[in-house]
Design an enzyme around this catalytic site. Structure first.
Site, short mmCIF file in Angstrom:
data_model
loop_
_atom_site.label_atom_id
_atom_site.label_comp_id
_atom_site.label_asym_id
_atom_site.label_seq_id
_atom_site.Cartn_x
_atom_site.Cartn_y
_atom_site.Cartn_z
N GLU A 48 -12.78 5.51 5.98
CA GLU A 48 -11.91 5.50 7.14
C GLU A 48 -11.07 6.77 7.17
OE1 GLU A 48 -10.28 1.39 8.20
OE2 GLU A 48 -10.10 1.49 6.04
N LYS B 180 -11.51 -0.03 -0.62
CA LYS B 180 -11.59 1.42 -0.77
C LYS B 180 -11.03 1.78 -2.14
CE LYS B 180 -7.48 2.10 2.15
NZ LYS B 180 -7.24 0.78 2.72
N ASP C 93 -2.48 6.53 -3.43
CA ASP C 93 -1.35 5.84 -2.79
C ASP C 93 -0.77 4.75 -3.68
OD1 ASP C 93 -3.42 4.03 -2.61
OD2 ASP C 93 -2.72 3.20 -0.72
N ASP D 208 -5.82 2.67 -3.55
CA ASP D 208 -7.09 2.63 -2.82
C ASP D 208 -7.30 3.82 -1.89
OD1 ASP D 208 -5.23 1.79 -1.01
OD2 ASP D 208 -6.17 -0.13 -0.56
N ARG D 209 -6.23 4.59 -1.63
CA ARG D 209 -6.40 5.76 -0.77
C ARG D 209 -6.51 7.04 -1.60
NH1 ARG D 209 -2.75 5.46 4.58
NH2 ARG D 209 -3.27 3.33 5.16
N SER E 259 0.80 -1.23 0.00
CA SER E 259 0.00 0.00 0.00
C SER E 259 0.83 1.28 0.00
CB SER E 259 -0.95 -0.04 1.19
OG SER E 259 -1.85 1.02 1.09
N HIS E 260 0.67 2.07 1.06
CA HIS E 260 1.33 3.38 1.12
C HIS E 260 2.75 3.28 1.67
CE1 HIS E 260 -0.55 2.22 4.80
NE2 HIS E 260 0.30 2.98 5.44
N ASP F 8 -1.13 1.48 -4.07
CA ASP F 8 -1.99 0.52 -4.77
C ASP F 8 -3.34 1.12 -5.18
OD1 ASP F 8 -2.71 0.65 -2.08
OD2 ASP F 8 -3.53 -1.36 -2.07
C1 G16 Z 1 -4.92 -0.43 5.49
C2 G16 Z 1 -6.30 -0.95 5.64
C3 G16 Z 1 -7.21 0.13 6.14
C4 G16 Z 1 -6.65 0.74 7.42
C5 G16 Z 1 -5.23 1.21 7.19
C6 G16 Z 1 -4.55 1.68 8.44
O1 G16 Z 1 -4.90 0.52 4.48
O2 G16 Z 1 -6.79 -1.44 4.42
O3 G16 Z 1 -8.47 -0.41 6.33
O4 G16 Z 1 -7.43 1.81 7.83
O5 G16 Z 1 -4.46 0.14 6.68
O6 G16 Z 1 -4.36 0.61 9.29
P1 G16 Z 1 -3.42 0.71 10.56
O7 G16 Z 1 -3.94 1.89 11.32
O8 G16 Z 1 -3.60 -0.59 11.25
O9 G16 Z 1 -2.02 0.97 10.08
P2 G16 Z 1 -3.91 0.36 3.26
O10 G16 Z 1 -4.20 1.54 2.39
O11 G16 Z 1 -2.56 0.38 3.91
O12 G16 Z 1 -4.26 -0.97 2.67
#
Ligand code: G16
Length: 543
Positions: free
Chosen positions: A363, A376, A277, A281-282, A113-114, A279
């Site tokens: 979120e 997302k 981000d 989704d953000r 992801s990010h 991938d």
């Molecule tokens: C992931 C999850 C999200 C979550 C985020 C932060 O996002 O898919 O649902 O809100 O991590 O999680 P944490 O607070 O546990 O680091 P992504 O965009 O990283 O896949």
């Protein structure tokens, strides 16, 4: 080509977090590491014999090599077919869409992801279910079990598959379909939104910058914004996916998308700014001189969604993760919508979406989405914003002002303390947890604690219970502080402190959230003893 059984041993720590298994790339590249986890995924879903899967990733370092391993392992275990994005690229929402559209048995997304990418940075793997959504805890728990007892895995001895050319090919008996990762997704977006109205906006000279942060959304944003919607060439910047994301964190927030932030706050700002981000989704949303926090963006989208064709008939209900600000709740209350509160992690929205209880959810971590997929979706949020701007003729700032005037304002900020010593972070959480029962009734800085507890979620659809989902302290005047340890970091612990305060006074709406929240921020430190436990007197990131 023969399938070989390779002997292996359990490797410690193969436990998916908030979203899949994320580790240092070098860890993933160690002998058997990726293979053990993939075999465990197969075990957790009852094998892949005769099944069809989707495979794609965000293009980070090791994405291409991992794809070849996964294909050989799927073929060796008897998968019927794998639909792969060209060059093994596919955004998370596009993968979710393809899994649903092609009615496959699920899919694997290679992404952290990010988190930054590169040989010294992070890699990740997650499995999505046939509904297109992230594997629920019941399935990830089975994965963990399988990693702990693994003795061997199956892999085909074969040459690399050429994933640069679209079309059908074979690996052993398994079919492979290399597809354009953008096409189906772009078509879906065109069905959801009023593309004609958005086109009209650009024709009238509306200006925008989309920062793809050298990650996977670049080709999607180019094809949709510049291709189908007629935004001028150059609207999408940093559009070419790079294995190291150009050396940055592909995280759309004011810190990591600073270039965009500076542009939007300056004299030459375009009308609208957005970023996505690693991938895809953000999202981050900006207007001229105006940053829209993710929780506010979710509330605005919920309040105005009916302006888009897909949501014209109204929303079934809405949901947010617990730490997300309660701006959404105000919209839901006024509009008579059910509003659900789930733990952090998109996987918890899946049942509510599948059961038709909600249409829209989001979120604080810059994720918003709807029932069009089960992830997302960054570009989706950007397009819904564009649809709203086109239909209302208002600027982003005007939309925000009108929203706060109608619903009141939830000032909100998340403070992250990164790479904290895990032991110390846990000690801090344990100490606070122990104090929670005594807090109600206590007065801190003139505010009375109304309730304090550890969040647990009972899924209304399948009855499952998820405990230990964050410590929260609620005040009588509507303020709230939430403490959680992140489930996506790869080094030490990341402490997240979510701070919220409410105001119905229009005079206050222009205030900077950090100023408006100064008092609550001080309370947050005092209550948990953040500095005392972690030695940090300032967060690394404020969003
Ligand atoms: C992931 C999850 C999200 C979550 C985020 C932060 O996002 O898919 O649902 O809100 O991590 O999680 P944490 O607070 O546990 O680091 P992504 O965009 O990283 O896949």
């Amino acid at each position: 080509m023969t399938a070989k059984s390779i002997q292996t041993k359990p490797i410690e720590g193969q436990k998916p977090g908030t979203s899949g298994l994320r580790k240092k790339t070098k860890t993933f590249m160690e002998p058997h590491y990726l293979e053990n986890f993939i075999q465990a995924i197969w075990e957790s879903i009852g094998g892949v014999k005769g099944k069809t899967l989707v495979l794609g990733g965000d293009g980070r370092y090791f994405n291409d090599r991992a794809a070849q391993v996964i294909l050989r392992m799927a073929a060796a275990s008897g998968a019927k077919k794998v639909i792969v994005g060209q060059n093994a690229l596919m955004s998370t929402p596009a993968a979710s869409n393809l899994i649903r559209q092609k009615k496959t048995d699920g899919g694997i997304i290679m992404s952290a992801s990010h988190n930054p990418g590169g040989p010294d940075e992070d890699f990740g793997v997650k499995f999505n279910m046939p509904n297109g959504g992230p594997a629920p805890e019941e399935v990830t728990n089975r994965m963990v079990k399988a990693t702990q007892s693994i003795k061997d895995y199956l892999i085909l001895e074969a040459q690399d598959v050429d994933l640069s050319k679209r079309g059908a090919t074979k690996l052993g008996d398994m079919e492979i379909d290399v597809v354009d990762p953008v096409k189906d997704y772009a078509q879906l977006m065109e069905q959801l939104f009023d593309f004609r109205a958005i086109k009209g906006l650009f024709e009238k000279g509306f200006t925008m910058r989309f920062d793809a942060m050298h990650a996977v959304t670049g080709p999607y944003a180019k094809a949709i914004l510049e291709g189908r919607l007629g935004a001028p060439a150059g609207t999408v910047v940093n559009a070419e996916p790079k294995p190291d994301f150009g050396g940055g964190h592909p995280d759309p927030n004011p810190i990591w998308a600073k270039e965009l932030m500076d542009l939007m706050m300056g004299e030459e700002a375009p009308d609208f700014g957005a970023a996505s981000d690693g991938d895809g989704d953000r999202n981050m949303i900006l207007g001229r001189g105006c940053y829209v926090g993710p929780s506010d963006s979710l509330a605005v989208l919920a309040a105005n969604a009916t302006l888009a064709p897909a949501y014209r008939e109204g929303l079934k209900g809405v949901a947010r993760s617990m730490p997300t600000s309660r701006a959404l709740d105000r919209v839901a209350a006024k509009r008579g919508l059910d509003c659900y509160e789930t733990p952090t992690g998109w996987k918890f929205f899946g049942n509510l979406l599948d059961d038709g209880r909600i249409t829209l959810c989001g979120e604080e971590s810059a994720g918003t989405g709807s029932d069009h997929v089960r992830e997302k979706d960054g570009l989706w949020a950007v397009l819904l914003w564009l649809n709203i701007l086109a239909k209302t003729g208002k600027s982003v700032q005007e939309i925000m002002d009108a929203h706060w005037a109608e619903f009141g304002r939830n000032f909100y900020s998340r403070h992250d303390y990164e790479a904290v010593d895990a032991k110390k972070a846990n000690e801090m959480m344990d100490a606070l947890r122990a104090r929670l029962p005594d807090l109600p009734g206590t007065i801190i800085h003139g505010r009375t604690v109304e309730a304090a507890n550890e969040f647990a979620y009972d899924d209304p659809v399948d009855g499952s219970r998820s405990e230990g989902q964050g410590l929260r302290v609620m005040f009588e005047d509507g303020g709230r502080i939430v403490y959680r340890l992140s489930g996506t970091g790869t080094v030490g612990a990341t402490l997240r402190v979510y701070i919220e305060d409410v105001s119905d006074d229009p005079e206050s709406f222009g205030d900077d959230p950090q100023d408006a929240l100064a008092d609550m921020i001080a309370i947050a430190d005092e209550l948990a003893g953040i500095e005392e436990h972690t030695g940090r007197d300032e967060p690394d990131v404020r969003t």
